[in-house]
Structures are given as C-alpha cells and as structure tokens.
Design a protein around this motif. Structure first.
Motif, PDB file in Angstrom:
ATOM      1  N   SER A 176       0.964  -1.105   0.044  1.00  0.00           N
ATOM      2  CA  SER A 176       0.014  -0.078  -0.183  1.00  0.00           C
ATOM      3  C   SER A 176       0.869   1.397   0.011  1.00  0.00           C
ATOM      4  O   SER A 176       0.410   2.230  -0.476  1.00  0.00           O
ATOM      5  N   GLU A 177       1.891   1.148   0.769  1.00  0.00           N
ATOM      6  CA  GLU A 177       2.893   2.408   0.786  1.00  0.00           C
ATOM      7  C   GLU A 177       3.587   2.660  -0.511  1.00  0.00           C
ATOM      8  O   GLU A 177       3.604   3.869  -0.953  1.00  0.00           O
ATOM      9  N   GLU A 178       3.822   1.623  -1.485  1.00  0.00           N
ATOM     10  CA  GLU A 178       4.356   1.658  -2.484  1.00  0.00           C
ATOM     11  C   GLU A 178       3.418   2.193  -3.714  1.00  0.00           C
ATOM     12  O   GLU A 178       3.596   3.129  -4.324  1.00  0.00           O
ATOM     13  N   ALA A 179       2.002   1.691  -3.519  1.00  0.00           N
ATOM     14  CA  ALA A 179       0.977   2.016  -4.306  1.00  0.00           C
ATOM     15  C   ALA A 179       0.708   3.569  -4.194  1.00  0.00           C
ATOM     16  O   ALA A 179       0.673   4.426  -5.029  1.00  0.00           O
ATOM     17  N   THR A 180       0.708   3.871  -2.972  1.00  0.00           N
ATOM     18  CA  THR A 180       0.342   5.460  -2.521  1.00  0.00           C
ATOM     19  C   THR A 180       1.648   6.312  -3.167  1.00  0.00           C
ATOM     20  O   THR A 180       1.060   7.292  -3.627  1.00  0.00           O
ATOM     21  N   GLN A 181       2.903   5.924  -2.906  1.00  0.00           N
ATOM     22  CA  GLN A 181       3.812   6.782  -3.448  1.00  0.00           C
ATOM     23  C   GLN A 181       3.862   6.975  -4.922  1.00  0.00           C
ATOM     24  O   GLN A 181       3.948   8.098  -5.259  1.00  0.00           O
ATOM     25  N   ALA A 182       3.604   5.759  -5.632  1.00  0.00           N
ATOM     26  CA  ALA A 182       3.525   5.633  -7.014  1.00  0.00           C
ATOM     27  C   ALA A 182       2.397   6.715  -7.634  1.00  0.00           C
ATOM     28  O   ALA A 182       2.551   7.473  -8.396  1.00  0.00           O
ATOM     29  N   TYR A 183       1.160   6.589  -6.859  1.00  0.00           N
ATOM     30  CA  TYR A 183      -0.037   7.454  -7.310  1.00  0.00           C
ATOM     31  C   TYR A 183       0.260   8.802  -6.995  1.00  0.00           C
ATOM     32  O   TYR A 183      -0.163   9.793  -7.920  1.00  0.00           O
ATOM     33  N   GLU A 184       0.917   9.345  -5.794  1.00  0.00           N
ATOM     34  CA  GLU A 184       0.975  10.607  -5.534  1.00  0.00           C
ATOM     35  C   GLU A 184       2.331  11.263  -6.413  1.00  0.00           C
ATOM     36  O   GLU A 184       2.154  12.160  -7.151  1.00  0.00           O
ATOM     37  N   ASP A 185       3.074  10.201  -6.994  1.00  0.00           N
ATOM     38  CA  ASP A 185       4.398  10.794  -7.722  1.00  0.00           C
ATOM     39  C   ASP A 185       3.864  11.137  -9.189  1.00  0.00           C
ATOM     40  O   ASP A 185       4.174  12.174  -9.631  1.00  0.00           O
ATOM     41  N   ALA A 186       2.670  10.576  -9.345  1.00  0.00           N
ATOM     42  CA  ALA A 186       1.972  10.701 -10.793  1.00  0.00           C
ATOM     43  C   ALA A 186       1.558  12.076 -10.805  1.00  0.00           C
ATOM     44  O   ALA A 186       1.517  12.668 -11.819  1.00  0.00           O
ATOM     45  N   HIS A 187       1.025  12.571  -9.567  1.00  0.00           N
ATOM     46  CA  HIS A 187       0.393  13.734  -9.549  1.00  0.00           C
ATOM     47  C   HIS A 187       1.482  14.935  -9.647  1.00  0.00           C
ATOM     48  O   HIS A 187       1.370  15.849 -10.406  1.00  0.00           O
ATOM     49  N   THR A 188       2.682  14.504  -9.068  1.00  0.00           N
ATOM     50  CA  THR A 188       3.726  15.454  -9.433  1.00  0.00           C
ATOM     51  C   THR A 188       4.329  15.519 -10.755  1.00  0.00           C
ATOM     52  O   THR A 188       4.429  16.667 -11.280  1.00  0.00           O
ATOM     53  N   LYS A 189       4.437  14.436 -11.356  1.00  0.00           N
ATOM     54  CA  LYS A 189       4.745  14.326 -12.714  1.00  0.00           C
ATOM     55  C   LYS A 189       3.803  15.225 -13.569  1.00  0.00           C
ATOM     56  O   LYS A 189       4.280  15.851 -14.578  1.00  0.00           O
ATOM     57  N   VAL A 190       2.434  15.139 -13.470  1.00  0.00           N
ATOM     58  CA  VAL A 190       1.509  15.799 -14.380  1.00  0.00           C
ATOM     59  C   VAL A 190       1.613  17.090 -13.861  1.00  0.00           C
ATOM     60  O   VAL A 190       1.587  18.054 -15.052  1.00  0.00           O
TER      61      VAL A 190
END
Ligand code: C6P
Length: 417
Positions: free
Chosen positions: A69-83
């Motif tokens: 869950s921590e990995e998924a949260t990090q990847a999903y939040e990172d995607a916001h940063t990339k966009v």
C-alpha cells in the motif's frame, strides 16, 4: 522552452518501436492510425507500468500501513507530481478525474452552482466540444444565468470583437478550448484569460487536445482551471486531470462525497481532506493514475516542442496534399501557424462515414461524424465530416497512404476513372 532552431527531429523509427499497436495488421495492411485526437496509442512504458502495478504492488492507497500500500500510494502521488511538472503547476493543484468531461462537471457542480447567480452569464464558443458546453448549459439553466457563445470567423478563428461585445461584469465563467478538435484552431487562451479576469470572471481552459501536443504553463496562461484527459496524451483510459488554482480549490466545496476526501467524520457532519484529495472521493483509478504519470514522463522525455514541430510538419504536408485533390473541402484556419495536428474535411459526393469505411479497408483509421461538436457542424452547414489527426508516431508516409485511400474512394464513387 527550447529554441526552435535547436530542435532535433524526432527519431521516428525508434520511437515507433515503443508503440506495439503500430505493428498491427488491419484488413491485410499495416495499420495507419490517424485518429489520435479521439484517443492516442500507448507506448510500452505505459502498458508495462499498468502491468507492473497489478503484478507487483496492487493495493489500495492512503489506507494501508504495509509495504504494498505504501508503494502504491507513493507511485500514485508521484504521478500527480509528474503531471504537475508537465503543465507547470504544483502537486496539490492536480486532481485526477476520469477524463476531461468529469473535470468540467467538477467545476460546474462544485464552483458553478455555488457562484453563478440569476442574471449572470457564462461564455463558451461555437467551437466547443460538448463536454465544455453541456455542463454550462446545465449551470445556466439551473441558476437562471445566460449562456453566451463567441462566434467564429469564416477562417475558423474565435471572433475576438464578438467576445469583447458579450463579456461584461456579469460574466462569471469563460470556458474555451485551447485547440479545437474539429477545426484544429489554436486559440490565444492567454489573451482570453486576461480579458476574462479584467471583468472578474473565472477562466477555464479545455486542454484535452492541447496538453498532448504543446508545452503548457498554467502559470503563463494564468487560467483558474484546466481540464484534460489521460487517454489522448499516451496515458490509459479512465483517468484525466483537472488543474485548479490552489486558492480557488481551497475555498470550493467538494464535488463527490465519501471515503478519502474527508478529514474527520461525525454522524451528522464532516470536514474535508486537504487538496487535491478533497476532490478525489473513493478508491481512485490507481493503475490509471500511475500510467498517466509514466505518459507525462514519456512526453517530457521526447520533448513537447519537438512533438509539436513534428506534427505541424505532417499537418502542413497533409494540408498541401489534401488541397490538391479535387472536391476536397478543408475546415479551419488556412494559416498553418494558427493550427495544430487535426484536419477535418469532406470529399464532394462521398459521405464522411463511407470514406472512413473505405479507408478502413486499407488499414487507415480516421474519425467521421460530428466529433461531439454538433453546434459547430450546424454552423459549418454540414452534418458530419472526416477527420485525420496526427501525433508523434505518425509519418509523411501515413499522409501518402491517406491520400491514396481518398483517391481510391473517389474511384469507387466514380469521380475518377
Ligand atoms: N474529443 C474527439 O474525437 P473526454 O471524452 O472527456 O476524454 O474528452 C472530451 C473532450 C473535451 N474537449 C475536447 C477539445 C475534446 O476533443 C474532447 C474529446 C474526442 O475529438 C472524443 S469525442
């Protein structure tokens, strides 16, 4: 932004290898995909990101205190940063939606219904996609406001004199496309935004067609909201973006209510989470969001200026070749500098749907119909048109195949022997 002189051409051969679908045979021909304005094809990097999430770290986000869950949260939040970095915004100004359409609805419900009052007006234009028209019809009708439409010129441009004549102190919202999905027109949203703000209106940009094609800075445009879809910019379907200025998002009420968008819940009342999560109720499209982040990275890696240059060269060539075919009517600006990689046209005596079906026999995919812009079709005096749209993986040879296909259709219909 890169200087035009410094642009290197795209290494199209190796870039095309990133898109597995371009190897697909359709009706005995290698596919010629000319419908990226409807949805773009996806590079293997995006496809693999989806697979990787489901195979290695599928878990819900913002809920678990375990590794997956921590990995998924990090990847999903990172995607916001990339966009955010793709459009020069900050992380908390990026709300993941299902698509551009949901972005407009979010603003309509959560801002429009609250702030637009009886006697106010909302301005859109004749060239808007239904998704940037119908939500405003709803708000106007619901709250007793007037919906006004900027006319377009013979040449397919926004009539700025008309805009100035309908813009006034009662204008609450101006919502305009940056790049028309039918005419190919690129609108000067910076100027429209400035004029709108001078009258105190909120300015919204429909960037569904522009974010995939140009380098964009929401700071430079100074828009209050911008909506776009992941699936037109190499990302998965079912994921889109609404950008909103922090100050406005913070004072807005939520759109959807439920899990994850709350800070504290009591039996009879609740308080809201911080932005952007206040606007992302329930379990989101986690895989889609992660895939969209990879798509944003891919676009930045190739370079938006190079992508724009490449599609413009193809468009220029296609406009020239199409105009040489007798009976072809092309819609939109004549001036190449005012348009992007979308060309809508009709061929005299051949319905757009017939043309699209004949082209399909040769593995060529174009779109035919009203392109979700019925008022524009009425203005043009047509029911439908054909549309070829180009993206980073298209080539001049794709245009040659389109031209051959149109000539074949003309032969079938008896216009050439
Ligand atoms: N245009 C086309 O073939 P959605 O459907 O929400 O992802 O995007 C809506 C939308 C909004 N604005 C513009 C300018 C658009 O072009 C689109 C989608 C596609 O032209 C599908 S109708």
């Amino acid at each position: 932004m890169q200087l035009k002189e410094a642009l290197q051409p795209l290494d199209i051969e190796s870039l095309r290898k990133d898109f597995p679908i371009l190897q697909r045979m359709v009706n005995g021909h290698l596919i010629t995909y000319l419908d990226s304005a409807a949805t773009s094809q996806k590079p293997k990097q995006v496809i693999l990101a989806l697979e990787d999430y489901y195979k290695r770290y599928n878990a819900n986000i913002h809920r678990g205190v375990y590794k997956l869950s921590e990995e998924a949260t990090q990847a999903y939040e990172d995607a916001h940063t990339k966009v955010a970095s793709l459009i020069d915004a900050s992380f908390d100004e990026i709300i993941f939606t299902r698509n551009a359409t949901e972005g407009f609805n979010l603003v309509a419900y959560a801002w429009g219904l609250e702030h637009v009052k009886e006697g106010d007006n909302i301005i859109v234009s004749w060239m808007e996609h239904h998704s940037n028209l119908v939500p405003w019809q709803f708000v106007a009708r619901q709250n007793g406001a007037v919906l006004k439409h900027i006319r377009i010129t013979e040449d397919g441009l926004l009539d700025m004199d008309h805009f100035l004549s309908i813009l006034d102190e009662r204008t609450k919202i101006v919502s305009i496309t940056q790049f028309s999905n039918v005419l190919g027109t690129i609108n000067d949203v910076k100027t429209i935004g400035k004029l709108s703000h001078e009258k105190g209106a909120v300015f919204i940009v429909d960037a569904a067609q522009s974010v995939p094609h140009f380098a964009i800075s929401v700071k430079e445009i100074d828009c209050d909201f911008m909506a776009f879809s992941g699936h037109k910019m190499l990302g998965p379907t079912g994921i889109g973006v609404l950008y909103g200025k922090k100050d406005i998002l913070n004072t807005m009420r939520p759109f959807l209510y439920g899990g994850d968008m709350i800070s504290e819940v009591n039996l009879d009342k609740s308080s809201w989470n911080e932005i952007p999560w206040k606007f992302e109720a329930g379990t989101p499209n986690i895989a889609g969001g992660i895939g969209l982040g990879v798509a944003a990275d891919y676009l930045l890696g190739v370079g938006l200026d190079r992508i724009f240059e490449h599609t413009r060269n193809i468009t220029k060539y296609a406009l020239q070749k199409l105009s040489e075919i007798p009976g072809v009517v092309i819609y939109g600006p004549k001036e190449i500098n005012l348009r992007g990689g979308v060309i809508s046209f009709n061929v005299k005596g051949i319905h757009a749907h017939d043309l699209a079906s004949i082209l399909d026999r040769f593995g060529i995919a174009i779109r035919a119909g009203h392109h979700c812009a019925m008022p524009l079709m009425k203005h043009l005096g047509i029911q439908a048109c054909a549309r070829a749209s180009f993206y980073l993986y298209n080539t001049l040879e794709d245009v040659d195949k389109l031209i051959e296909g149109i000539n074949e259709a003309r032969r079938i219909f008896g216009y050439v022997s």
